[in-house]
Write a protein that holds these residues in place. Structure first.
Motif: not given
Length: 159
Positions: A9, A22, A49-50, A53, A74-78, A126, A140
């Protein structure tokens, strides 16, 4: 081949130009059935943030000292979609351009991530953030604690 579960995260306060951090958790079970857990985190003076991540995944891969089967959560869709939706392959083919011939952001970290993940068999997963997933919640906490710490380093963009 050793199987590793990687949970990641990133966090940024005042995204895109505030402090960030991170958090990464690596878990594996050895041949005796013993669970091993390693937590990694770092805070940065000014970042996005990206980028955090991505750094969470990068440091996780860089901490592995042999080829592994790695399940990344990861909760990052990116981050996840770049691999699962093959965005990254398109960016590379287009010379790190996307959409309307716009440059891809964070190319330095994408290249570092590709190099770090290269020796491994990776599955990208994800998970919904802030939804009670134990390791995601812990990542987090690691990321936000790092972002709020006094031990912040510079996020140096190399490209």
């Amino acid at each position: 081949m050793m199987k590793v579960m990687m949970y990641t995260d990133g966090s940024a306060r005042g995204n895109p130009d505030g402090p960030g951090g991170y958090g990464t958790i690596l878990e594996y079970i050895d041949t005796k059935g013993q669970l091993h857990v390693k937590e990694l985190s770092q805070g940065y003076v000014k970042t996005t943030n990206n980028r955090m991540e991505m750094m969470a995944a990068i440091v996780g891969f860089e901490a592995l000292n042999r080829s592994c089967q790695v399940d990344v959560f990861s909760d990052s869709q990116y981050l996840i979609n770049a691999f699962n939706k093959h965005w990254i392959e398109g960016w590379i083919k287009k010379g790190w351009k996307r959409g309307k011939n716009e440059p891809v952001k964070n190319v330095d970290l994408w290249k570092r991530l590709l190099k770090a993940a290269g020796p491994h068999q990776v599955t990208w997963n994800w998970v919904k953030g802030h939804d009670g997933h134990l390791q995601n919640e812990r990542c987090d906490a690691l990321a936000t604690t790092a972002a709020d710490s006094d031990d912040l380093i510079e996020d140096v963009i190399t490209e």
